[in-house]
Write a protein that holds these residues in place. Structure first.
Motif, PDB file in Angstrom:
ATOM      1  N   TYR A  60       0.825  -1.210   0.000  1.00  0.00           N
ATOM      2  CA  TYR A  60       0.000   0.000   0.000  1.00  0.00           C
ATOM      3  C   TYR A  60       0.862   1.265   0.000  1.00  0.00           C
ATOM      4  O   TYR A  60       0.533   2.256  -0.663  1.00  0.00           O
ATOM      5  CB  TYR A  60      -0.922   0.007   1.219  1.00  0.00           C
ATOM      6  N   VAL A  61       1.967   1.221   0.703  1.00  0.00           N
ATOM      7  CA  VAL A  61       2.840   2.397   0.790  1.00  0.00           C
ATOM      8  C   VAL A  61       3.627   2.609  -0.502  1.00  0.00           C
ATOM      9  O   VAL A  61       3.782   3.748  -0.973  1.00  0.00           O
ATOM     10  CB  VAL A  61       3.825   2.254   1.979  1.00  0.00           C
ATOM     11  N   LEU A  62       4.101   1.548  -1.134  1.00  0.00           N
ATOM     12  CA  LEU A  62       5.050   1.664  -2.241  1.00  0.00           C
ATOM     13  C   LEU A  62       4.428   1.633  -3.633  1.00  0.00           C
ATOM     14  O   LEU A  62       5.023   2.153  -4.581  1.00  0.00           O
ATOM     15  CB  LEU A  62       6.092   0.538  -2.145  1.00  0.00           C
ATOM     16  N   PHE A  63       3.254   1.033  -3.795  1.00  0.00           N
ATOM     17  CA  PHE A  63       2.691   0.822  -5.125  1.00  0.00           C
ATOM     18  C   PHE A  63       1.678   1.901  -5.487  1.00  0.00           C
ATOM     19  O   PHE A  63       1.060   2.521  -4.610  1.00  0.00           O
ATOM     20  CB  PHE A  63       2.019  -0.559  -5.176  1.00  0.00           C
ATOM     21  N   ARG A  64       1.524   2.143  -6.799  1.00  0.00           N
ATOM     22  CA  ARG A  64       0.463   2.992  -7.338  1.00  0.00           C
ATOM     23  C   ARG A  64      -0.214   2.243  -8.483  1.00  0.00           C
ATOM     24  O   ARG A  64       0.424   1.477  -9.191  1.00  0.00           O
ATOM     25  CB  ARG A  64       1.019   4.333  -7.836  1.00  0.00           C
ATOM     26  N   ASP A  65      -1.500   2.507  -8.702  1.00  0.00           N
ATOM     27  CA  ASP A  65      -2.253   1.758  -9.702  1.00  0.00           C
ATOM     28  C   ASP A  65      -1.743   1.971 -11.119  1.00  0.00           C
ATOM     29  O   ASP A  65      -1.847   1.077 -11.963  1.00  0.00           O
ATOM     30  CB  ASP A  65      -3.729   2.146  -9.638  1.00  0.00           C
ATOM     31  N   ASN A  66      -1.196   3.138 -11.393  1.00  0.00           N
ATOM     32  CA  ASN A  66      -0.691   3.448 -12.729  1.00  0.00           C
ATOM     33  C   ASN A  66       0.709   4.040 -12.633  1.00  0.00           C
ATOM     34  O   ASN A  66       0.981   4.831 -11.724  1.00  0.00           O
ATOM     35  CB  ASN A  66      -1.610   4.447 -13.435  1.00  0.00           C
ATOM     36  N   PRO A  67       1.603   3.681 -13.569  1.00  0.00           N
ATOM     37  CA  PRO A  67       2.961   4.248 -13.524  1.00  0.00           C
ATOM     38  C   PRO A  67       2.961   5.764 -13.670  1.00  0.00           C
ATOM     39  O   PRO A  67       3.856   6.445 -13.144  1.00  0.00           O
ATOM     40  CB  PRO A  67       3.661   3.571 -14.710  1.00  0.00           C
ATOM     41  N   GLU A  68       1.928   6.302 -14.349  1.00  0.00           N
ATOM     42  CA  GLU A  68       1.843   7.752 -14.507  1.00  0.00           C
ATOM     43  C   GLU A  68       1.701   8.470 -13.176  1.00  0.00           C
ATOM     44  O   GLU A  68       2.025   9.660 -13.059  1.00  0.00           O
ATOM     45  CB  GLU A  68       0.637   8.117 -15.400  1.00  0.00           C
ATOM     46  N   ASP A  69       1.230   7.759 -12.136  1.00  0.00           N
ATOM     47  CA  ASP A  69       0.986   8.366 -10.826  1.00  0.00           C
ATOM     48  C   ASP A  69       2.112   8.123  -9.831  1.00  0.00           C
ATOM     49  O   ASP A  69       2.020   8.543  -8.674  1.00  0.00           O
ATOM     50  CB  ASP A  69      -0.317   7.809 -10.230  1.00  0.00           C
ATOM     51  N   HIS A  70       3.173   7.432 -10.264  1.00  0.00           N
ATOM     52  CA  HIS A  70       4.258   7.063  -9.342  1.00  0.00           C
ATOM     53  C   HIS A  70       5.422   8.042  -9.497  1.00  0.00           C
ATOM     54  O   HIS A  70       6.005   8.173 -10.572  1.00  0.00           O
ATOM     55  CB  HIS A  70       4.726   5.636  -9.621  1.00  0.00           C
ATOM     56  N   ASN A  71       5.770   8.714  -8.405  1.00  0.00           N
ATOM     57  CA  ASN A  71       6.810   9.740  -8.455  1.00  0.00           C
ATOM     58  C   ASN A  71       8.203   9.175  -8.720  1.00  0.00           C
ATOM     59  O   ASN A  71       9.095   9.891  -9.184  1.00  0.00           O
ATOM     60  CB  ASN A  71       6.836  10.528  -7.139  1.00  0.00           C
ATOM     61  N   ALA A  72       8.419   7.883  -8.407  1.00  0.00           N
ATOM     62  CA  ALA A  72       9.751   7.296  -8.582  1.00  0.00           C
ATOM     63  C   ALA A  72      10.030   6.874 -10.022  1.00  0.00           C
ATOM     64  O   ALA A  72      11.160   6.530 -10.361  1.00  0.00           O
ATOM     65  CB  ALA A  72       9.925   6.095  -7.655  1.00  0.00           C
ATOM     66  N   ILE A  73       9.013   6.889 -10.885  1.00  0.00           N
ATOM     67  CA  ILE A  73       9.177   6.473 -12.279  1.00  0.00           C
ATOM     68  C   ILE A  73       9.575   7.687 -13.118  1.00  0.00           C
ATOM     69  O   ILE A  73       8.921   8.726 -13.067  1.00  0.00           O
ATOM     70  CB  ILE A  73       7.880   5.855 -12.835  1.00  0.00           C
ATOM     71  N   THR A  74      10.635   7.557 -13.885  1.00  0.00           N
ATOM     72  CA  THR A  74      11.088   8.670 -14.720  1.00  0.00           C
ATOM     73  C   THR A  74      10.115   8.920 -15.868  1.00  0.00           C
ATOM     74  O   THR A  74       9.365   8.027 -16.276  1.00  0.00           O
ATOM     75  CB  THR A  74      12.479   8.378 -15.307  1.00  0.00           C
ATOM     76  N   ASP A  75      10.148  10.120 -16.401  1.00  0.00           N
ATOM     77  CA  ASP A  75       9.277  10.450 -17.534  1.00  0.00           C
ATOM     78  C   ASP A  75       9.595   9.578 -18.738  1.00  0.00           C
ATOM     79  O   ASP A  75       8.689   9.211 -19.502  1.00  0.00           O
ATOM     80  CB  ASP A  75       9.450  11.930 -17.906  1.00  0.00           C
ATOM     81  N   ILE A  76      10.863   9.214 -18.902  1.00  0.00           N
ATOM     82  CA  ILE A  76      11.261   8.364 -20.035  1.00  0.00           C
ATOM     83  C   ILE A  76      10.617   6.985 -19.918  1.00  0.00           C
ATOM     84  O   ILE A  76      10.076   6.450 -20.885  1.00  0.00           O
ATOM     85  CB  ILE A  76      12.801   8.238 -20.100  1.00  0.00           C
ATOM     86  N   GLU A  77      10.671   6.414 -18.712  1.00  0.00           N
ATOM     87  CA  GLU A  77      10.084   5.084 -18.545  1.00  0.00           C
ATOM     88  C   GLU A  77       8.564   5.140 -18.633  1.00  0.00           C
ATOM     89  O   GLU A  77       7.939   4.237 -19.196  1.00  0.00           O
ATOM     90  CB  GLU A  77      10.502   4.455 -17.218  1.00  0.00           C
ATOM     91  N   LYS A  78       7.957   6.196 -18.093  1.00  0.00           N
ATOM     92  CA  LYS A  78       6.506   6.340 -18.209  1.00  0.00           C
ATOM     93  C   LYS A  78       6.089   6.385 -19.676  1.00  0.00           C
ATOM     94  O   LYS A  78       5.109   5.747 -20.073  1.00  0.00           O
ATOM     95  CB  LYS A  78       6.042   7.610 -17.497  1.00  0.00           C
ATOM     96  N   ARG A  79       6.837   7.123 -20.459  1.00  0.00           N
ATOM     97  CA  ARG A  79       6.522   7.231 -21.879  1.00  0.00           C
ATOM     98  C   ARG A  79       6.711   5.876 -22.582  1.00  0.00           C
ATOM     99  O   ARG A  79       5.901   5.480 -23.428  1.00  0.00           O
ATOM    100  CB  ARG A  79       7.410   8.300 -22.530  1.00  0.00           C
ATOM    101  N   TYR A  80       7.763   5.160 -22.209  1.00  0.00           N
ATOM    102  CA  TYR A  80       8.014   3.839 -22.806  1.00  0.00           C
ATOM    103  C   TYR A  80       6.873   2.877 -22.494  1.00  0.00           C
ATOM    104  O   TYR A  80       6.399   2.140 -23.372  1.00  0.00           O
ATOM    105  CB  TYR A  80       9.332   3.262 -22.277  1.00  0.00           C
ATOM    106  N   ILE A  81       6.402   2.889 -21.242  1.00  0.00           N
ATOM    107  CA  ILE A  81       5.313   1.983 -20.844  1.00  0.00           C
ATOM    108  C   ILE A  81       4.030   2.323 -21.597  1.00  0.00           C
ATOM    109  O   ILE A  81       3.385   1.448 -22.183  1.00  0.00           O
ATOM    110  CB  ILE A  81       5.070   2.054 -19.320  1.00  0.00           C
ATOM    111  N   THR A  82       3.658   3.602 -21.598  1.00  0.00           N
ATOM    112  CA  THR A  82       2.391   3.998 -22.209  1.00  0.00           C
ATOM    113  C   THR A  82       2.398   3.789 -23.731  1.00  0.00           C
ATOM    114  O   THR A  82       1.359   3.475 -24.318  1.00  0.00           O
ATOM    115  CB  THR A  82       2.067   5.465 -21.897  1.00  0.00           C
ATOM    116  N   GLU A  83       3.556   3.918 -24.355  1.00  0.00           N
ATOM    117  CA  GLU A  83       3.640   3.743 -25.811  1.00  0.00           C
ATOM    118  C   GLU A  83       3.677   2.273 -26.224  1.00  0.00           C
ATOM    119  O   GLU A  83       3.471   1.963 -27.402  1.00  0.00           O
ATOM    120  CB  GLU A  83       4.877   4.463 -26.363  1.00  0.00           C
ATOM    121  N   ASN A  84       3.937   1.378 -25.274  1.00  0.00           N
ATOM    122  CA  ASN A  84       4.066  -0.039 -25.617  1.00  0.00           C
ATOM    123  C   ASN A  84       3.045  -0.923 -24.899  1.00  0.00           C
ATOM    124  O   ASN A  84       3.166  -2.145 -24.925  1.00  0.00           O
ATOM    125  CB  ASN A  84       5.482  -0.526 -25.287  1.00  0.00           C
TER     126      ASN A  84
END
Length: 422
Positions: free
Chosen positions: A184-208
């Motif tokens: 509950y403390v570490l996870f978020r439902d979507n990578p777009e909402d997780h502060n520890a995920i870089t914009d590059i990785e967020k873009r890679y996930i959403t595009e694939n």
């Protein structure tokens, strides 16, 4: 090369679901190892213990689809944390049972609590994992369940010997609550909402991802759509066959091998851990094979080939075990059977995410419901057939026939078709 490419942060999510699967099966298999001391303490027969084992599968089956719908509606962060807390409470409460009836009730509710685990994982995978990585991630998650069961067999046997079966259930319950808090403390439902995920990785996930738009949804999948889908019915049928084989390893394999070959408790735990280890290997191999075939542009075949090969190996292993007159020989063939049965899991769950998309929780939960009806039947069929025929042969023949039938189902399954299309 950027930092996210060196070690993508989405794999921390995979680590969390891997540990969840490991915990799931540690808690689940404890009852099998504790069968003899529980039966002795409560004066239960093998047939009564069969119903105790089946009570879990029944609760687990009934709450699959509702749990999947809840995961789709409220997200895997809240629901997984909640259900792990619930099932951990009932794991610990197993220590307080005083009769056959109380044990049946607690095990049923324990199964109901565990029901949303794998549908929750499927929904998280849909949001977090690119389509071309879906096979190996699913394989890793299910290998956690097999490794958890395998390593816990001798460990739990030792804990029960040293501290008693009641204290062992309490210890496992505490471990589950710790996981729930961390998730509950570490996870978020979507990578777009997780502060520890870089914009590059967020873009890679959403595009694939399978769908490039947001994975957030409040729409509830109607039961009519599920029941009208041929894909859904074939998925349910083949998973029923898969679970009939595998849940023998979780319920009756340990007491069967211990009694049949006159083994001590810890020794039997070591023997019966081997097929479960091979199950983990089957998940890894199948997950790798799925992604390898998929990257060559063969979406349908990437699901069908690993599944059909797995079911055929499971049939061969079950039939071969009938002719073995030593523990080692039986374990060799049962390892082949479980390796094959577990090869069917990554394509099955990847298939549910393929056709379910934003409703992966409900779709995978419905498939898992059918699978656990198979598990329920396994738990009660084994002791009754054994009492009727004084042999395990008929049970293994039935399992082999079901595995062969499942290969036929896979010929008609179409992962690229939506629920409303097929």
């Amino acid at each position: 090369m950027n930092r996210a490419q060196y070690f993508p942060k989405r794999y921390f999510m995979v680590l969390g679901t891997f540990l969840l699967a490991l915990l799931l099966y540690v808690d689940r298999i404890c009852i099998s190892v504790a069968k003899d001391p529980i039966a002795s303490s409560l004066n239960l027969s093998d047939k009564q213990m069969g119903w105790v084992l089946a009570a879990f599968s029944l609760g687990y089956a009934f709450f699959q689809t509702p749990s999947g719908i809840l995961v789709d509606r409220f997200g895997p962060r809240k629901i997984l944390a909640l259900i792990v807390t619930i099932w951990s409470a009932f794991t610990a409460l197993t220590a307080a049972v005083w009769s056959y009836g109380s044990l049946l009730v607690v095990r049923f509710l324990f199964g109901a609590g565990e029901a949303g685990a794998f549908p929750g994982m499927s929904r998280a995978i849909y949001s977090w994992i690119p389509l071309k990585e879906r096979g190996i991630v699913t394989g890793i998650n299910f290998s956690g369940s097999r490794l958890g069961a395998a390593f816990s067999l001798p460990l739990i046997a030792w804990l029960i010997t040293e501290y008693g079966w009641r204290n062992t259930f309490v210890i496992l319950g505490i471990v589950g609550v710790v996981w729930a808090l961390a998730w509950y403390v570490l996870f978020r439902d979507n990578p777009e909402d997780h502060n520890a995920i870089t914009d590059i990785e967020k873009r890679y996930i959403t595009e694939n991802r399978q769908d490039k738009e947001s994975t957030k949804t409040k729409e509830v999948l109607r039961l009519r759509i599920l029941l009208n889908s041929k894909n859904m019915w074939f998925a349910m049928g083949q998973y029923f066959c898969s679970n009939f084989t595998f849940f023998f390893a979780l319920t009756w394999l340990f007491p069967h091998v211990k009694k049949e070959y006159g083994l001590e408790t810890v020794e039997a735990g070591l023997y019966t851990a081997v097929p479960l280890l091979f199950g983990a290997f089957g998940n890894w191999f199948s997950g790798w094979l799925i992604d390898r075939i998929f990257k060559k542009g063969n979406w349908n075949i990437s699901r069908q080939i690993p599944a059909t090969v797995g079911f055929l190996l499971a049939a061969i292993g079950l039939l071969g075990s009938i002719y073995m007159d030593s523990a080692i020989g039986a374990i060799v063939f049962l390892s082949i059977a479980i390796f094959g049965a577990d090869m069917t899991l990554p394509p099955s769950w990847a298939f549910c995410v393929d056709i379910g998309k934003k409703h992966s929780g409900a779709v995978s939960g419905t498939m898992n419901m059918a699978g656990n009806i198979g598990a329920f039947i396994t738990a009660i069929t084994f002791p009754y057939l054994l009492a009727w025929t004084d042999s395990t042969t008929l049970f293994f023949v039935v399992g082999a026939i079901l595995n062969i039938l499942a290969t036929v189902f896979w010929l008609y399954m179409k992962p690229q078709q939506k629920l409303t299309q097929y």
